[in-house]
Motif scaffolding. Structure first.
Motif, short mmCIF file in Angstrom:
data_model
loop_
_atom_site.label_atom_id
_atom_site.label_comp_id
_atom_site.label_asym_id
_atom_site.label_seq_id
_atom_site.Cartn_x
_atom_site.Cartn_y
_atom_site.Cartn_z
N ALA A 98 2.52 4.22 15.97
CA ALA A 98 3.85 4.75 15.69
C ALA A 98 4.30 5.81 16.69
N VAL B 3 0.87 -1.19 0.00
CA VAL B 3 0.00 0.00 0.00
C VAL B 3 0.90 1.23 0.00
N HIS B 4 1.81 1.29 -0.97
CA HIS B 4 2.70 2.45 -0.99
C HIS B 4 2.92 2.96 -2.42
N GLY C 172 3.79 0.84 10.67
CA GLY C 172 2.71 1.06 9.70
C GLY C 172 2.84 0.04 8.58
N THR D 80 0.68 -1.86 13.12
CA THR D 80 -0.27 -1.03 12.39
C THR D 80 -1.45 -0.73 13.30
N ILE E 229 7.21 2.93 5.84
CA ILE E 229 6.97 3.22 4.42
C ILE E 229 5.59 3.84 4.27
C1 LIG Z 1 0.10 3.90 3.04
S1 LIG Z 1 -0.04 2.56 4.15
C2 LIG Z 1 1.59 1.83 4.01
C3 LIG Z 1 1.60 0.40 4.40
C4 LIG Z 1 2.93 -0.33 4.26
N1 LIG Z 1 3.99 0.35 4.97
C5 LIG Z 1 3.33 -0.53 2.83
O1 LIG Z 1 4.38 -0.04 2.46
O2 LIG Z 1 2.62 -1.22 2.10
C6 LIG Z 1 0.05 3.35 5.75
C7 LIG Z 1 0.08 2.41 6.92
O3 LIG Z 1 0.29 3.16 8.11
C8 LIG Z 1 -0.56 2.65 9.12
N2 LIG Z 1 -0.75 3.69 10.14
C9 LIG Z 1 -1.43 4.86 10.05
N3 LIG Z 1 -1.36 5.54 11.21
C10 LIG Z 1 -0.60 4.78 12.05
C11 LIG Z 1 -0.15 4.93 13.40
N4 LIG Z 1 -0.49 6.00 14.13
N5 LIG Z 1 0.60 3.94 13.92
C12 LIG Z 1 0.92 2.82 13.22
N6 LIG Z 1 0.52 2.63 11.95
C13 LIG Z 1 -0.23 3.60 11.37
C14 LIG Z 1 -1.82 2.26 8.38
O4 LIG Z 1 -2.62 1.39 9.12
C15 LIG Z 1 -1.19 1.61 7.14
O5 LIG Z 1 -0.84 0.29 7.43
#
Ligand SMILES: C[S@@+](CC[C@H](N)C(=O)[O-])C[C@H]1O[C@@H](n2cnc3c(N)ncnc32)[C@H](O)[C@@H]1O
Length: 273
Positions: free
Chosen positions: A117, A18-19, A66, A88, A133
């Motif tokens: 995070a 999801v990037h 994340g 996540t 990411i």
């Molecule tokens: C754009 S997606 C990227 C997912 C993954 N890193 C990838 O590269 O496919 C953003 C991710 O950040 C997570 N996320 C958003 N806010 C967050 C937080 N406060 N703490 C941890 N994860 C978070 C979302 O649940 C999602 O999994």
């Protein structure tokens, strides 16, 4: 957002991650069947680029902040031989993450947990490396997340993160479309981002400007939205498409004209206590 609309995003981005996808440099030519396959291929290429950049050792342990659907964590563990823990805030994605590790036969080395995070539930110095990411664009307090990443890393450990940065002066309509579609605050300038890295304790090792990849990913998402709109409406309802329709074009032009995208590699100094 990922609990409710993760499946819709996968229809627009591909579901290998999801990037942002990597289109530039394009690397080895590969034929793909359609635009979804192209999006998937570009995401995998970006994941591989990040794996090469972080360089996790076979006996290393990385925190994936994340972690999305878990596929980048699995890919990293498979290629490096190392261990990965993903966190996540999407409970729905967590099930998929666990399944991805199990299907890959890597459940002993790749584990996942619910985690924020900005307040990580791990002790100081627990990890050899970390990456986030495309997670930082969502955060209300990026400085807190940088402090947390620093805290959980061992001295000498690397942290790689990607984030968007604002360029120029967008219209309110464009910013609004981005914040709604991406469920994120508006990006800051890259100077603001960099000004938060030092106070967290990190040394900057490398910065890569990958902005054309963000613009191309947004173009692809908008094209796929138009192509698959009827399917989206059938799956997610007329309310979802009525909400999304007017946002797509200002989102596309905002990403094209006002969003930069940076990969930043930082390090916790060897001498850190
Ligand atoms: C754009 S997606 C990227 C997912 C993954 N890193 C990838 O590269 O496919 C953003 C991710 O950040 C997570 N996320 C958003 N806010 C967050 C937080 N406060 N703490 C941890 N994860 C978070 C979302 O649940 C999602 O999994």
């Amino acid at each position: 957002m990922y609990d409710r609309f993760g499946d819709m995003l996968a229809m627009l981005l591909g579901d290998s991650a999801v990037h942002i996808g990597m289109f530039v440099p394009h690397g080895k030519h590969q034929r793909v069947a359609d635009l979804v396959a192209l999006a998937d291929h570009a995401q995998d290429r970006q994941t591989d680029h990040l794996i090469d950049t972080i360089g996790l050792a076979p006996d290393g342990h990385l925190l994936d902040i994340g972690c999305g659907t878990g596929d980048p964590a699995v890919r990293l563990a498979r290629r490096s031989g190392g261990r990965v823990t993903g966190v996540t805030v999407s409970k729905r994605h967590l099930d998929r993450c666990v399944e991805a590790a199990r299907t890959a036969g890597l459940a002993d080395r790749v584990t996942f947990a619910y985690g924020n995070a900005m307040e990580l539930a791990y002790g100081d110095g627990s990890f050899d490396a970390a990456w986030a990411i495309d997670c930082f664009p969502h955060l209300a307090d990026r400085a807190a997340a940088l402090r947390e990443a620093y805290r959980v890393l061992r001295p000498g450990g690397y942290f790689l993160f990607t984030d968007f940065a604002l360029r120029g002066s967008p219209s309110e309509e464009q910013v609004d479309a981005y914040t709604q579609l991406w469920c994120s605050p508006a990006p800051t300038s890259f100077a603001t981002l960099l000004s938060e890295v030092g106070p967290a304790g990190f040394e900057v090792t490398e910065i890569r400007n990958m902005s054309s990849n963000a613009a191309l990913t947004a173009e692809l998402m908008c094209t796929l939205y138009k192509d698959r709109r009827a399917e989206i409406e059938e799956r997610f309802g007329a309310e979802a498409t009525a909400h999304t329709d007017p946002l797509m074009d200002p989102f596309r032009t905002f990403c094209r004209d006002h969003v930069d995208y940076y990969l930043t590699l930082v390090r916790k100094p060897e001498t850190a206590g």
